[in-house]
Design a protein around this motif. Structure first.
Motif, mmCIF file in Angstrom:
data_model
loop_
_atom_site.group_PDB
_atom_site.id
_atom_site.type_symbol
_atom_site.label_atom_id
_atom_site.label_comp_id
_atom_site.label_asym_id
_atom_site.label_seq_id
_atom_site.Cartn_x
_atom_site.Cartn_y
_atom_site.Cartn_z
ATOM 1 N N VAL A 13 0.915 -1.062 -0.030
ATOM 2 C CA VAL A 13 -0.131 -0.037 0.096
ATOM 3 C C VAL A 13 0.937 1.056 -0.162
ATOM 4 C CG1 VAL A 13 -1.746 1.311 1.188
ATOM 5 C CG2 VAL A 13 -1.875 -1.162 1.039
ATOM 6 N N THR A 14 0.685 1.977 -0.935
ATOM 7 C CA THR A 14 1.364 3.108 -1.051
ATOM 8 C C THR A 14 0.841 4.535 -0.674
ATOM 9 O OG1 THR A 14 0.885 3.372 -3.514
ATOM 10 C CG2 THR A 14 2.960 2.411 -3.086
ATOM 11 N N ASP A 15 -0.559 4.397 -1.065
ATOM 12 C CA ASP A 15 -1.394 5.603 -0.711
ATOM 13 C C ASP A 15 -3.010 5.179 -0.105
ATOM 14 O OD1 ASP A 15 0.415 7.967 -1.888
ATOM 15 O OD2 ASP A 15 0.387 6.045 -3.462
ATOM 16 N N TYR A 16 -3.326 5.840 0.695
ATOM 17 C CA TYR A 16 -4.941 5.696 0.909
ATOM 18 C C TYR A 16 -5.672 7.010 1.288
ATOM 19 C CZ TYR A 16 -3.570 6.099 5.812
ATOM 20 O OH TYR A 16 -3.349 6.317 7.069
ATOM 21 N N TYR A 17 -6.889 7.049 0.892
ATOM 22 C CA TYR A 17 -7.839 8.085 1.731
ATOM 23 C C TYR A 17 -9.067 7.604 1.747
ATOM 24 C CZ TYR A 17 -10.552 12.205 0.639
ATOM 25 O OH TYR A 17 -11.556 13.480 0.919
ATOM 26 N N PHE A 18 -9.809 8.120 2.918
ATOM 27 C CA PHE A 18 -11.089 8.179 3.341
ATOM 28 C C PHE A 18 -11.451 9.427 3.085
ATOM 29 C CE2 PHE A 18 -8.683 4.269 4.877
ATOM 30 C CZ PHE A 18 -9.842 3.348 4.416
ATOM 31 N N HIS A 19 -12.934 9.335 2.901
ATOM 32 C CA HIS A 19 -13.721 10.692 2.799
ATOM 33 C C HIS A 19 -14.459 10.950 3.843
ATOM 34 C CE1 HIS A 19 -15.275 14.107 0.352
ATOM 35 N NE2 HIS A 19 -16.444 13.407 0.205
ATOM 36 N N THR A 20 -13.565 11.271 4.891
ATOM 37 C CA THR A 20 -14.327 11.869 6.071
ATOM 38 C C THR A 20 -13.275 12.634 7.142
ATOM 39 O OG1 THR A 20 -15.153 11.240 8.376
ATOM 40 C CG2 THR A 20 -13.569 9.990 7.499
ATOM 41 N N ILE B 165 -13.661 13.791 -5.534
ATOM 42 C CA ILE B 165 -12.291 13.961 -5.015
ATOM 43 C C ILE B 165 -11.594 12.383 -4.947
ATOM 44 C CG2 ILE B 165 -13.064 13.496 -2.526
ATOM 45 C CD1 ILE B 165 -10.638 15.371 -1.765
ATOM 46 N N ILE B 166 -12.563 11.256 -4.850
ATOM 47 C CA ILE B 166 -11.859 9.991 -4.915
ATOM 48 C C ILE B 166 -11.557 9.751 -6.307
ATOM 49 C CG2 ILE B 166 -12.750 7.491 -4.424
ATOM 50 C CD1 ILE B 166 -13.751 8.471 -1.733
ATOM 51 N N GLU B 167 -12.495 10.213 -7.110
ATOM 52 C CA GLU B 167 -12.196 9.863 -8.746
ATOM 53 C C GLU B 167 -11.128 10.362 -8.996
ATOM 54 O OE1 GLU B 167 -13.173 7.853 -12.040
ATOM 55 O OE2 GLU B 167 -14.524 7.793 -10.166
ATOM 56 N N ARG B 168 -10.781 11.671 -8.714
ATOM 57 C CA ARG B 168 -9.652 12.605 -9.257
ATOM 58 C C ARG B 168 -8.103 11.641 -8.563
ATOM 59 N NH1 ARG B 168 -11.282 18.716 -7.856
ATOM 60 N NH2 ARG B 168 -12.555 19.114 -9.806
ATOM 61 N N LYS B 169 -8.353 11.171 -7.281
ATOM 62 C CA LYS B 169 -7.176 10.579 -6.601
ATOM 63 C C LYS B 169 -6.928 9.276 -7.355
ATOM 64 C CE LYS B 169 -7.267 12.656 -1.979
ATOM 65 N NZ LYS B 169 -5.910 13.056 -2.177
ATOM 66 N N LYS B 170 -8.050 8.719 -7.770
ATOM 67 C CA LYS B 170 -7.887 7.281 -8.434
ATOM 68 C C LYS B 170 -7.270 7.750 -9.873
ATOM 69 C CE LYS B 170 -11.063 5.823 -11.328
ATOM 70 N NZ LYS B 170 -11.281 5.543 -12.883
#
Length: 642
Positions: A353-360, A433-438
């Motif tokens: 795992v290199t990156d992760y993001y949770f939308h909260t 924001i998640i779509e952009r990060k993806k």
């Protein structure tokens, strides 16, 4: 210099290949000759027995030298339609010349030194004949054939016909190339394409023979004859390359035919012209001519490379680099390009795992989501799950009912909510924001999975097979040496470029099929010159064979280790740059020895012309220079500064 190497032991002379199977008999005869020489040496005065022992020593120890000297010279000269002598014939004539003027001990000593060096070279080079039995063992031999009545029987793979339907159970080795008719699974295709992450397969997807099926089961239709599969082509390429390669000439081999021809021309001219130019008698002219022939015999030259090469090989072996022949180490200093496999060579061979993001913005909510995610992944048997659990270890086990559907990801119910983990394509309701990060992570060559609550994506995890710790340091060293670096990978171009950017590699070639890897090596050879290849998988085998020097990673597959010219134990890439430093030092020492040997010969020739040289001085000069050359070579036993 021709940029090729062999999978068999050969001696290259004057541009021709000479295969010699010395076997055990010449070695026995050599030691018999050595024993005869020592016995003669212990006899205090000249007599017939002493002379006969020296003659026996010459004929016994020099049996293969004489045969190869005259036999190969005749054979190669007829084949190439020009005179191509080798150093064996020069040594034979030198021993004969010493005998003619009565110095049988010098003749025997010349032969013993040369024959001993020759056997030492055989030992250093080894046969290096590549075996592909381990590769053949990996070729599937049986398949589950589905008959018309629905029952299955086990049949030999080579009896399968295009259109046959096969059953593949979980954990099976897929027997041949084909297309999935029904069922879903995850297939490990690393043996074919080198990709570290197994692929999900379902109806309509192609599968390859010799790859490993995961937890699912499926039926497949055969689309290729067994001899036409991708794996069969890999075997065929390795066989072809092994049969067609010839060893790159070492420095001494390049000098040899020219040197021998020059001596064979100069000595007769010297004998014929000396009475007229120097006023010598014919008897003195012949004597001086024989002394010249002996003086020109390159004893020190013969010892210039072998002890140094053996010392370098020993030095490297102690540090985890195993070379299968001296010529490979000798030629490593001349490489102009290095090609690397990606997975398992430049990278760790498994995703992290290199990156992760949770939308909260609520830390507790994020913590709860991570706990649910890790609890779900704990039930999955997949490399991506292992990567996620390595990043987010499962803490207090949650009581979850997890559904794992191939192609649909993981689904679980907890606290009245539905949670899902899977590929981005499976989800519709995704925050911008998640779509952009993806999209950002995808451009970086990373694999992305989404985490959703009640069908709404609330997080993502990006994973990648990251470079190993030594990769960047080794690439920087090679660039400092003006050596071109290339990464060859079966992964997508974006993934390869992402890894290449991290380590600073010069060139990345992605989406490469196994059968095309060796072609890329040939293109590198044409563009840059002598090329080395580092790899660890079955799919790297043809490229390892095609390269001038092939390096296998010690944790790689048996076939990669079998066909490579050297092995880096413990997968330590820094040992490759260390081996290159040793090779450069070896190159320097060998040239020192060659120049020194030639200067000794020149000095003896001048002294002979001035009438200041006799056999005794020649022996001292030969033995002294040979000893100094060997001692200089032994310096390679000392560590090279890393």
């Amino acid at each position: 210099m021709e940029h090729t190497h062999t999978k068999e032991h050969t001696h290259e002379q004057g541009g021709c290949d000479h295969e010699h199977s010395h076997g055990n008999m010449p070695v026995v005869l050599f030691f018999a000759g050595l024993a005869a020489y020592l016995a003669a040496f212990l006899i205090p005065e000249e007599n017939l027995l002493r002379t006969l022992l020296y003659i026996f020593s010459m004929l016994s120890a020099g049996q293969h030298v004489i045969i190869e000297g005259f036999g190969d010279t005749v054979k190669d000269s007829l084949k190439q339609k020009k005179f191509l002598p080798n150093v064996h014939i020069l040594m034979t004539l030198a021993a004969l010349g010493a005998s003619i003027i009565g110095d049988f001990d010098e003749g025997a000593l010349l032969i013993l030194i040369f024959a001993g060096a020759h056997f030492l070279e055989d030992y250093a080079e080894g046969k290096s004949k590549r075996e592909i039995t381990n590769l053949l063992k990996m070729n599937p031999t049986e398949a589950r054939l589905i008959q018309k009545d629905g029952t299955t029987i086990s049949v030999a793979v080579d009896t399968l016909k295009i259109g046959d339907t096969l059953q593949v159970l979980n954990g099976d080795q897929i027997p041949t190339d084909g297309v999935i008719v029904s069922g879903t699974s995850v297939v490990d295709e690393s043996s074919i394409n080198g990709e570290s992450i197994p692929k999900e397969k379902s109806a309509g997807d192609f599968v390859f023979g010799s790859t490993i099926n995961g937890n699912g089961s499926f039926t497949m239709e055969v689309t290729k004859d067994s001899q036409d599969t991708v794996f069969a082509k890999i075997i065929q390429l390795v066989k072809q390359s092994q049969n067609n390669m010839s060893k790159t000439a070492t420095k001494i081999k390049l000098l040899e035919p020219k040197y021998v021809t020059a001596v064979l021309i100069i000595v007769p001219l010297f004998i014929l012209t000396a009475p007229f130019i120097l006023g010598w008698s014919w008897e003195l002219s012949f004597y001086r001519g024989m002394v010249l022939l002996i003086s020109a015999s390159p004893c020190a030259l013969a010892a210039s490379a072998v002890p140094a090469t053996l010392s370098g090989i020993s030095n490297l072996a102690k540090r985890g680099v195993l070379f299968k022949g001296g010529s490979y180490l000798a030629n490593l200093a001349d490489i102009k390009a290095v090609a690397f496999d990606k997975t398992g060579t430049l990278t760790e061979g498994k995703p992290v795992v290199t990156d992760y993001y949770f939308h909260t913005e609520n830390a507790q909510v994020e913590k709860d989501w991570i706990q649910i995610l890790s609890s779900m992944e704990k039930t999955a048997n997949h490399p991506l799950a292992a990567a996620i659990l390595a990043k987010f270890p499962a803490g207090n086990d949650l009581s979850l009912e997890v559904s794992n559907e191939i192609g649909k990801g993981l689904t679980a119910e907890y606290a009245g909510q539905t949670f899902r983990v899977g590929k981005p394509e499976l989800f519709e309701n995704t925050p911008v924001i998640i779509e952009r990060k993806k999209e950002q992570y995808a451009l970086e060559g990373k694999t992305v999975v989404y985490f959703a609550e009640n069908a709404e994506v609330v997080g993502l995890i990006a994973m990648m097979d990251v470079p190993n710790q030594q990769a960047e340091e080794v690439i920087n060293y090679l660039k400092a040496q003006n050596i071109h670096t290339t990464m060859i990978t079966g992964d997508a171009e974006k993934t390869g470029q992402a890894v290449g950017k991290l380590i600073g590699i010069d060139e990345v070639v992605g989406n490469v099929l196994p059968e095309n890897k060796s072609q890329i090596i040939k293109e590198q050879q044409q563009q840059y010159g002598m090329t080395a290849m580092l790899g660890d998988g079955v799919n790297d085998a043809p490229a390892l064979v095609a390269a001038d020097i092939g390096f296998a990673m010690g944790d790689g597959t048996d076939i990669a280790i079998d066909v490579a010219d050297a092995v880096l134990m413990k997968n330590d890439l820094k040992k490759f740059s260390y081996a290159h430093k040793v090779a450069k030092r070896l190159n320097k020492i060998v040239w020192q020895n060659i120049i020194f040997s030639m200067l000794i010969v020149a000095m003896l020739v001048i002294l002979n012309l001035l009438g200041k040289m006799d056999i005794a001085i020649g022996v001292i000069a030969h033995e002294g220079s040979t000893l100094l050359v060997i001692l200089n070579g032994l310096r390679l036993l000392l560590p090279v500064k890393e």
